[in-house]
Design a protein around this motif. Structure first.
Motif, PDB file in Angstrom:
ATOM      1  N   ASP A 149       0.837  -1.204   0.000  1.00  0.00           N
ATOM      2  CA  ASP A 149       0.000   0.000   0.000  1.00  0.00           C
ATOM      3  C   ASP A 149       0.876   1.260   0.000  1.00  0.00           C
ATOM      4  N   PRO A 150       0.798   2.120  -1.028  1.00  0.00           N
ATOM      5  CA  PRO A 150       1.622   3.339  -1.040  1.00  0.00           C
ATOM      6  C   PRO A 150       1.207   4.353   0.024  1.00  0.00           C
ATOM      7  N   LYS A 151       0.022   4.195   0.613  1.00  0.00           N
ATOM      8  CA  LYS A 151      -0.427   5.066   1.704  1.00  0.00           C
ATOM      9  C   LYS A 151      -0.508   4.279   3.013  1.00  0.00           C
ATOM     10  N   PHE A 152       0.476   3.428   3.226  1.00  0.00           N
ATOM     11  CA  PHE A 152       0.460   2.533   4.385  1.00  0.00           C
ATOM     12  C   PHE A 152       0.310   3.308   5.698  1.00  0.00           C
ATOM     13  N   LYS A 153       1.100   4.349   5.883  1.00  0.00           N
ATOM     14  CA  LYS A 153       1.040   5.082   7.150  1.00  0.00           C
ATOM     15  C   LYS A 153      -0.333   5.713   7.361  1.00  0.00           C
ATOM     16  N   ASP A 154      -0.896   6.291   6.324  1.00  0.00           N
ATOM     17  CA  ASP A 154      -2.216   6.904   6.451  1.00  0.00           C
ATOM     18  C   ASP A 154      -3.265   5.907   6.921  1.00  0.00           C
ATOM     19  N   HIS A 155      -3.107   4.646   6.554  1.00  0.00           N
ATOM     20  CA  HIS A 155      -4.116   3.632   6.841  1.00  0.00           C
ATOM     21  C   HIS A 155      -3.863   2.873   8.141  1.00  0.00           C
ATOM     22  N   HIS A 156      -2.730   3.161   8.836  1.00  0.00           N
ATOM     23  CA  HIS A 156      -2.398   2.352  10.013  1.00  0.00           C
ATOM     24  C   HIS A 156      -1.867   3.149  11.211  1.00  0.00           C
TER      25      HIS A 156
ATOM     26  N   TYR B 211      -8.332  -1.392  27.833  1.00  0.00           N
ATOM     27  CA  TYR B 211      -8.682  -1.888  26.497  1.00  0.00           C
ATOM     28  C   TYR B 211     -10.023  -2.613  26.538  1.00  0.00           C
ATOM     29  N   PHE B 212     -10.732  -2.590  25.414  1.00  0.00           N
ATOM     30  CA  PHE B 212     -12.095  -3.089  25.307  1.00  0.00           C
ATOM     31  C   PHE B 212     -12.205  -4.162  24.225  1.00  0.00           C
ATOM     32  N   GLY B 213     -13.274  -4.935  24.295  1.00  0.00           N
ATOM     33  CA  GLY B 213     -13.514  -6.000  23.348  1.00  0.00           C
ATOM     34  C   GLY B 213     -14.175  -5.533  22.065  1.00  0.00           C
ATOM     35  N   PRO B 214     -14.587  -6.481  21.204  1.00  0.00           N
ATOM     36  CA  PRO B 214     -15.100  -6.158  19.870  1.00  0.00           C
ATOM     37  C   PRO B 214     -16.435  -5.423  19.881  1.00  0.00           C
ATOM     38  N   GLU B 215     -16.543  -4.416  19.006  1.00  0.00           N
ATOM     39  CA  GLU B 215     -17.772  -3.670  18.746  1.00  0.00           C
ATOM     40  C   GLU B 215     -18.358  -3.007  19.992  1.00  0.00           C
ATOM     41  N   VAL B 216     -17.522  -2.725  20.983  1.00  0.00           N
ATOM     42  CA  VAL B 216     -17.993  -2.099  22.217  1.00  0.00           C
ATOM     43  C   VAL B 216     -18.151  -0.589  22.061  1.00  0.00           C
ATOM     44  N   ASN B 217     -17.302   0.012  21.238  1.00  0.00           N
ATOM     45  CA  ASN B 217     -17.261   1.474  21.149  1.00  0.00           C
ATOM     46  C   ASN B 217     -17.549   1.970  19.729  1.00  0.00           C
ATOM     47  N   PRO B 218     -18.807   1.918  19.308  1.00  0.00           N
ATOM     48  CA  PRO B 218     -19.131   2.396  17.960  1.00  0.00           C
ATOM     49  C   PRO B 218     -18.867   3.882  17.764  1.00  0.00           C
ATOM     50  N   ASP B 219     -18.705   4.608  18.873  1.00  0.00           N
ATOM     51  CA  ASP B 219     -18.419   6.043  18.793  1.00  0.00           C
ATOM     52  C   ASP B 219     -16.930   6.340  18.725  1.00  0.00           C
ATOM     53  N   ALA B 220     -16.102   5.305  18.683  1.00  0.00           N
ATOM     54  CA  ALA B 220     -14.658   5.527  18.604  1.00  0.00           C
ATOM     55  C   ALA B 220     -14.290   6.222  17.298  1.00  0.00           C
ATOM     56  N   PRO B 221     -13.202   6.980  17.276  1.00  0.00           N
ATOM     57  CA  PRO B 221     -12.804   7.692  16.045  1.00  0.00           C
ATOM     58  C   PRO B 221     -12.483   6.732  14.910  1.00  0.00           C
ATOM     59  N   ALA B 222     -12.538   7.256  13.706  1.00  0.00           N
ATOM     60  CA  ALA B 222     -12.105   6.509  12.528  1.00  0.00           C
ATOM     61  C   ALA B 222     -10.601   6.711  12.333  1.00  0.00           C
ATOM     62  N   MET B 223      -9.983   5.819  11.585  1.00  0.00           N
ATOM     63  CA  MET B 223      -8.559   5.953  11.293  1.00  0.00           C
ATOM     64  C   MET B 223      -8.275   7.335  10.693  1.00  0.00           C
ATOM     65  N   GLY B 224      -7.232   7.996  11.192  1.00  0.00           N
ATOM     66  CA  GLY B 224      -6.866   9.320  10.708  1.00  0.00           C
ATOM     67  C   GLY B 224      -7.532  10.462  11.446  1.00  0.00           C
ATOM     68  N   ALA B 225      -8.364  10.151  12.467  1.00  0.00           N
ATOM     69  CA  ALA B 225      -9.112  11.196  13.166  1.00  0.00           C
ATOM     70  C   ALA B 225      -8.203  12.194  13.879  1.00  0.00           C
ATOM     71  N   TYR B 226      -6.987  11.787  14.216  1.00  0.00           N
ATOM     72  CA  TYR B 226      -6.087  12.697  14.941  1.00  0.00           C
ATOM     73  C   TYR B 226      -5.772  13.954  14.122  1.00  0.00           C
ATOM     74  N   ARG B 227      -5.892  13.873  12.790  1.00  0.00           N
ATOM     75  CA  ARG B 227      -5.559  15.026  11.946  1.00  0.00           C
ATOM     76  C   ARG B 227      -6.550  16.180  12.118  1.00  0.00           C
ATOM     77  N   LYS B 228      -7.766  15.857  12.519  1.00  0.00           N
ATOM     78  CA  LYS B 228      -8.794  16.898  12.655  1.00  0.00           C
ATOM     79  C   LYS B 228      -9.256  17.031  14.106  1.00  0.00           C
ATOM     80  N   ASN B 229      -8.401  16.656  15.053  1.00  0.00           N
ATOM     81  CA  ASN B 229      -8.752  16.722  16.464  1.00  0.00           C
ATOM     82  C   ASN B 229      -8.894  18.166  16.911  1.00  0.00           C
ATOM     83  N   LYS B 230     -10.101  18.565  17.194  1.00  0.00           N
ATOM     84  CA  LYS B 230     -10.365  19.978  17.528  1.00  0.00           C
ATOM     85  C   LYS B 230      -9.838  20.369  18.892  1.00  0.00           C
ATOM     86  N   PHE B 231      -9.463  19.382  19.728  1.00  0.00           N
ATOM     87  CA  PHE B 231      -8.980  19.705  21.067  1.00  0.00           C
ATOM     88  C   PHE B 231      -7.465  19.865  21.117  1.00  0.00           C
ATOM     89  N   ASN B 232      -6.767  19.621  20.023  1.00  0.00           N
ATOM     90  CA  ASN B 232      -5.314  19.773  20.013  1.00  0.00           C
ATOM     91  C   ASN B 232      -4.911  21.233  20.202  1.00  0.00           C
TER      92      ASN B 232
END
Length: 422
Positions: A283-290, A401-422
């Motif tokens: 994947d040429p965008k490996f870091k973005d996806h992980h 740490y939590f188990g599967p599908e416990v936190n549907p409100d968790a951020p999506a991958m890459g959410a740190y880029r638009k973190n309004k609290f930073n």
């Protein structure tokens, strides 16, 4: 009563004891440290384990460079002791495995949804602490692992500052392959296994590891973890295949490449190459996806604490585990509600959890009990858990740490880029 040697081990009929303890603590089970050795690695010495106990299982078993948290997953080590990898619950003068507690109490501990689907606690976390890099390896997918009666293993990383005062020998991790790498090149590396360094890292790319950040790694992606001490929420499995023949001058036996592949394919180079998810590895965008950076759950610093997502994102469309880091200021309290059961480890400070002792020790002997690790039931998490920092000077820091599908409100991958609290 500071040693597991002073406790009576109970192997069944623990339900009444568990229920009484949950009633007393508001949904908490205290856990004893669970140490795991690896014969092919060199301990990084940042687990707070006493240096005299690094080889407590014996030199032949290798040094202890892992501590597992809220684990019901046996360690897949050759020559393992029967309970290796299993966390023990401590109640009074007794101990019993969390695995047994879950087997008898089921939904009472982990919630009806997880119990109904998996009939076990299907995840665990650990500290992985190595002096140098480890071999370029992958973890099988669920489909691949099922061929040998195992489960696949996606995993995640977070590099806690409290356990990374030094970076050790190689704080960089190779991941995947350079775009344009061919399967023929990887096959050639396998052909060259016994010639020394098989050169598989020549096809890969290293990323500098940054304390306080992390990664989410899908199954079938090659990775050669570096030397930061890592908190690793992951699926409850210990499968892997190592594709690198020589690391820091140490031989990696072929058996560690094929240990979780069908025996008839142990010499089948094409089959072994096809174990890798090619698109994800190149994947040429490996870091973005992980790549992960913390995202605050909410802007709560004014209340004396901050809770942050440290592991989030999905693997092939599924949320298999998530994790948070709670920091409570000196003298402050925080009552947190969560949507599911979790395992926690205190990595800094002194305080209380629902009135029970909670502190991060400076040094731990192999058999000693601690007051830094708990399992919190789903009902307890939903009702709210109170963390109190009793220090006047030092923050109280907890990873959970939590188990599967416990936190549907968790951020999506890459959410740190638009973190309004930073």
């Amino acid at each position: 009563m500071n040693s597991v040697l002073n406790l009576k081990t109970v192997k069944n009929k623990v339900a009444k004891t568990v229920e009484a303890e949950l009633q007393r603590t508001g949904g908490l089970l205290r856990l004893a440290p669970c140490w795991v050795p690896r014969s092919f690695l060199q301990p990084g010495k940042r687990l707070k384990l006493h240096p005299d106990d690094l080889y407590a299982y014996g030199l032949n078993r290798g040094g202890i460079d892992e501590r597992w948290f809220a684990s019901t997953t046996p360690a897949a080590n050759e020559g393992r002791v029967p309970d290796e990898g299993l966390s023990y619950v401590v109640v009074g003068k007794q101990r019993f495995t969390l695995q047994q507690a879950v087997a008898e109490c089921g939904a009472t501990l982990i919630g009806s949804k997880i119990w109904g689907k998996y009939k076990k606690w299907p995840v665990y976390s650990k500290f992985f602490d190595n002096m140098g890099p480890i071999p370029h390896h992958m973890h099988q997918s669920a489909r691949q692992a099922a061929l040998v009666g195992q489960e696949g293993k996606p995993e995640s990383y977070y590099f806690p500052p409290q356990h990374n005062n030094v970076g050790n020998n190689f704080p960089y991790t190779f991941m995947g392959f350079e775009p344009g790498t061919t399967k023929a090149q990887v096959r050639k590396c396998l052909e060259n296994w016994n010639k020394g360094d098989n050169g598989i890292l020549d096809l890969s790319k290293a990323y500098r590891l940054k304390v306080g950040t992390g990664w989410l790694i899908d199954p079938c992606i090659l990775h050669a973890p570096g030397s930061l001490c890592t908190y690793e929420p992951q699926w409850g499995s210990d499968v892997f295949g190592m594709y690198q023949s020589l690391v820091e001058g140490r031989e990696v036996p072929w058996s560690l490449l094929v240990k979780d592949m069908p025996k008839k394919h142990h010499k089948d180079l094409d089959f072994i190459v096809e174990q890798l998810d090619w698109d994800k590895n190149v994947d040429p965008k490996f870091k973005d996806h992980h790549y992960l950076e913390p995202v605050p759950v909410a802007d709560t610093r004014k209340e004396g604490f901050v809770d942050r997502w440290i592991v989030y994102g999905k693997v092939d469309g599924e949320q298999l585990f998530t994790a948070k880091e709670l920091t409570v200021d000196p003298g402050a309290k925080a009552t947190l509600t969560d949507k599911g059961a979790y395992g926690l480890i205190c990595v800094q400070g002194l305080g209380k959890i629902n009135g029970e002792a909670l502190n991060s020790p400076k040094l731990i002997r192999f058999h000693e009990l601690t007051e830094d690790e708990y399992f919190v039931t789903e009902d307890g998490a939903k009702a709210g858990v109170t963390f109190e920092n009793t220090s006047e000077t030092e923050p109280l820091v907890i990873l959970r740490y939590f188990g599967p599908e416990v936190n549907p409100d968790a951020p999506a991958m890459g959410a740190y880029r638009k973190n309004k609290f930073n």
